[in-house]
Write a protein that holds these residues in place. Structure first.
Motif, PDB file in Angstrom:
ATOM      1  N   ALA A 138      54.809  -7.356 122.117  1.00 34.59           N
ATOM      2  CA  ALA A 138      53.633  -7.268 122.994  1.00 34.59           C
ATOM      3  C   ALA A 138      52.345  -7.333 122.179  1.00 34.59           C
ATOM      4  N   VAL A 139      52.279  -6.596 121.080  1.00 29.39           N
ATOM      5  CA  VAL A 139      51.080  -6.630 120.224  1.00 29.39           C
ATOM      6  C   VAL A 139      50.885  -8.041 119.677  1.00 29.39           C
ATOM      7  N   GLY A 140      51.965  -8.695 119.305  1.00 34.36           N
ATOM      8  CA  GLY A 140      51.889 -10.059 118.790  1.00 34.36           C
ATOM      9  C   GLY A 140      51.380 -11.061 119.812  1.00 34.36           C
ATOM     10  N   GLN A 141      51.492 -10.749 121.096  1.00 34.79           N
ATOM     11  CA  GLN A 141      51.034 -11.649 122.157  1.00 34.79           C
ATOM     12  C   GLN A 141      49.545 -11.477 122.483  1.00 34.79           C
ATOM     13  N   LEU A 142      48.948 -10.431 121.946  1.00 34.74           N
ATOM     14  CA  LEU A 142      47.517 -10.229 122.193  1.00 34.74           C
ATOM     15  C   LEU A 142      46.701 -11.316 121.498  1.00 34.74           C
ATOM     16  N   PRO A 143      45.572 -11.695 122.091  1.00 36.39           N
ATOM     17  CA  PRO A 143      44.668 -12.595 121.370  1.00 36.39           C
ATOM     18  C   PRO A 143      44.248 -11.935 120.051  1.00 36.39           C
ATOM     19  N   ALA A 144      43.981 -12.732 119.040  1.00 32.47           N
ATOM     20  CA  ALA A 144      43.687 -12.207 117.694  1.00 32.47           C
ATOM     21  C   ALA A 144      42.557 -11.172 117.696  1.00 32.47           C
ATOM     22  N   VAL A 145      41.496 -11.398 118.464  1.00 31.32           N
ATOM     23  CA  VAL A 145      40.375 -10.457 118.457  1.00 31.32           C
ATOM     24  C   VAL A 145      40.774  -9.107 119.045  1.00 31.32           C
ATOM     25  N   GLN A 146      41.635  -9.114 120.057  1.00 34.97           N
ATOM     26  CA  GLN A 146      42.116  -7.864 120.640  1.00 34.97           C
ATOM     27  C   GLN A 146      43.134  -7.188 119.720  1.00 34.97           C
ATOM     28  N   ARG A 147      44.037  -7.972 119.145  1.00 36.52           N
ATOM     29  CA  ARG A 147      45.057  -7.423 118.241  1.00 36.52           C
ATOM     30  C   ARG A 147      44.399  -6.763 117.030  1.00 36.52           C
ATOM     31  N   GLU A 148      43.370  -7.403 116.501  1.00 38.65           N
ATOM     32  CA  GLU A 148      42.679  -6.860 115.335  1.00 38.65           C
ATOM     33  C   GLU A 148      42.073  -5.497 115.643  1.00 38.65           C
ATOM     34  N   ILE A 149      41.370  -5.385 116.746  1.00 40.08           N
ATOM     35  CA  ILE A 149      40.753  -4.114 117.116  1.00 40.08           C
ATOM     36  C   ILE A 149      41.817  -3.071 117.443  1.00 40.08           C
ATOM     37  N   PHE A 150      42.845  -3.464 118.162  1.00 40.98           N
ATOM     38  CA  PHE A 150      43.915  -2.527 118.507  1.00 40.98           C
ATOM     39  C   PHE A 150      44.556  -1.951 117.242  1.00 40.98           C
ATOM     40  N   LEU A 151      44.880  -2.801 116.281  1.00 43.74           N
ATOM     41  CA  LEU A 151      45.526  -2.330 115.052  1.00 43.74           C
ATOM     42  C   LEU A 151      44.565  -1.527 114.172  1.00 43.74           C
ATOM     43  N   ALA A 181      42.795  -5.012 125.457  1.00 39.24           N
ATOM     44  CA  ALA A 181      44.065  -5.022 124.716  1.00 39.24           C
ATOM     45  C   ALA A 181      45.063  -4.044 125.322  1.00 39.24           C
ATOM     46  N   THR A 182      44.624  -2.835 125.615  1.00 41.23           N
ATOM     47  CA  THR A 182      45.561  -1.855 126.174  1.00 41.23           C
ATOM     48  C   THR A 182      46.004  -2.242 127.578  1.00 41.23           C
ATOM     49  N   THR A 183      45.095  -2.814 128.356  1.00 41.68           N
ATOM     50  CA  THR A 183      45.464  -3.280 129.693  1.00 41.68           C
ATOM     51  C   THR A 183      46.512  -4.380 129.592  1.00 41.68           C
ATOM     52  N   LYS A 184      46.268  -5.329 128.703  1.00 39.59           N
ATOM     53  CA  LYS A 184      47.207  -6.443 128.538  1.00 39.59           C
ATOM     54  C   LYS A 184      48.551  -5.945 128.005  1.00 39.59           C
ATOM     55  N   LEU A 185      48.525  -4.988 127.063  1.00 38.76           N
ATOM     56  CA  LEU A 185      49.778  -4.436 126.532  1.00 38.76           C
ATOM     57  C   LEU A 185      50.596  -3.758 127.629  1.00 38.76           C
ATOM     58  N   ARG A 186      49.940  -3.000 128.475  1.00 40.00           N
ATOM     59  CA  ARG A 186      50.655  -2.347 129.588  1.00 40.00           C
ATOM     60  C   ARG A 186      51.333  -3.386 130.479  1.00 40.00           C
ATOM     61  N   LEU A 187      50.602  -4.453 130.802  1.00 41.58           N
ATOM     62  CA  LEU A 187      51.169  -5.502 131.660  1.00 41.58           C
ATOM     63  C   LEU A 187      52.342  -6.206 130.991  1.00 41.58           C
ATOM     64  N   ILE A 188      52.188  -6.537 129.717  1.00 42.70           N
ATOM     65  CA  ILE A 188      53.259  -7.230 128.991  1.00 42.70           C
ATOM     66  C   ILE A 188      54.496  -6.340 128.911  1.00 42.70           C
ATOM     67  N   MET A 189      54.296  -5.066 128.556  1.00 43.47           N
ATOM     68  CA  MET A 189      55.436  -4.163 128.401  1.00 43.47           C
ATOM     69  C   MET A 189      56.106  -3.874 129.735  1.00 43.47           C
ATOM     70  N   ALA A 190      55.316  -3.721 130.803  1.00 50.70           N
ATOM     71  CA  ALA A 190      55.901  -3.490 132.130  1.00 50.70           C
ATOM     72  C   ALA A 190      56.746  -4.684 132.543  1.00 50.70           C
ATOM     73  N   LYS A 191      56.223  -5.877 132.298  1.00 47.50           N
ATOM     74  CA  LYS A 191      56.943  -7.100 132.653  1.00 47.50           C
ATOM     75  C   LYS A 191      58.232  -7.214 131.851  1.00 47.50           C
ATOM     76  N   GLU A 192      58.149  -6.917 130.554  1.00 52.00           N
ATOM     77  CA  GLU A 192      59.330  -7.011 129.677  1.00 52.00           C
ATOM     78  C   GLU A 192      60.382  -5.960 130.035  1.00 52.00           C
ATOM     79  N   MET A 193      59.962  -4.780 130.429  1.00 51.24           N
ATOM     80  CA  MET A 193      60.908  -3.714 130.727  1.00 51.24           C
ATOM     81  C   MET A 193      61.655  -3.977 132.031  1.00 51.24           C
ATOM     82  N   LYS A 194      61.109  -4.819 132.897  1.00 50.75           N
ATOM     83  CA  LYS A 194      61.782  -5.169 134.160  1.00 50.75           C
ATOM     84  C   LYS A 194      62.879  -6.189 133.935  1.00 50.75           C
ATOM     85  N   LYS A 195      62.852  -6.864 132.801  1.00 47.34           N
ATOM     86  CA  LYS A 195      63.847  -7.915 132.535  1.00 47.34           C
ATOM     87  C   LYS A 195      65.213  -7.320 132.291  1.00 47.34           C
TER      88      LYS A 195
END
Length: 195
Positions: A138-151, A181-195
């Protein structure tokens, strides 16, 4: 100059000054103080343990080369600026590839397995590894500018004002990118956990 025995009470600037006067132990203390934050950030930004180690070493080479030029400003912010410049140079030279399952040349197990604690049961290890894999993807899927700040915030434990200063952006921009970034991470992880 007689070497000073560095301790945890010394400020970063005091340790750097002691090192510039020949006290090697002072630099060891500084490296120990910042190893986790910077190495983890480089690892998160490059996805490669070998590249993260190289960048971490380059960071300290630059700090050492410029120790006598350091002015008593925020040492941590100064280091983050150096680290970010190194990453920019690295990206210009090499397109990063993220693989959490790959085994690095100097390791005998994938990164995800290295993150698992030996104090847990096999079932807990499996659950933790799955969660770590999901989070890293999920972190790897963030745009670079969001991933940089998140990390920088999560791994580097920087305040938002330090992030804004390092990236030379307004504070509200840093806050907005972290929120995105946190909003996008929540969405990505929620989507992945439903799989």
């Amino acid at each position: 100059m007689k070497p000073v025995i560095p301790d945890e009470q010394m400020t970063d600037a005091e340790l750097l000054f002691a090192y510039s006067k020949g006290d090697v132990a002072a630099m060891d203390c500084l490296v120990g103080r910042y190893r986790q934050a910077f190495f983890s950030w480089f690892l998160g930004m490059t996805g490669s343990r070998a590249d993260a180690e190289d960048l971490f070493q380059d960071l300290w080479v630059r700090v050492i080369r410029n120790a006598d030029r350091f002015e008593n400003v925020s040492f941590r912010a100064w280091m983050w600026q150096i680290a970010r410049n190194l990453l920019i140079d690295f990206r210009r030279k090499k397109k990063p590839s993220v693989s959490l399952d790959a085994v690095e040349d100097d390791e005998d197990q994938p990164l995800l397995e290295q993150l698992v604690s030996p104090d847990r049961s096999p079932a807990e290890d499996l659950e933790q590894a799955d969660l770590a894999r999901l989070a890293m993807r999920a972190v790897g899927q963030l745009p670079a500018v969001q991933r940089e700040i998140f990390l920088m915030r999560v791994q580097g434990d920087l305040s938002f004002s330090e992030i804004a200063e390092t990236l030379k952006i307004p504070l509200n921009t840093a806050l907005g990118r972290m929120h995105d970034a946190t909003t996008k991470l929540r969405l990505i992880m929620a989507k992945e956990m439903k799989k």
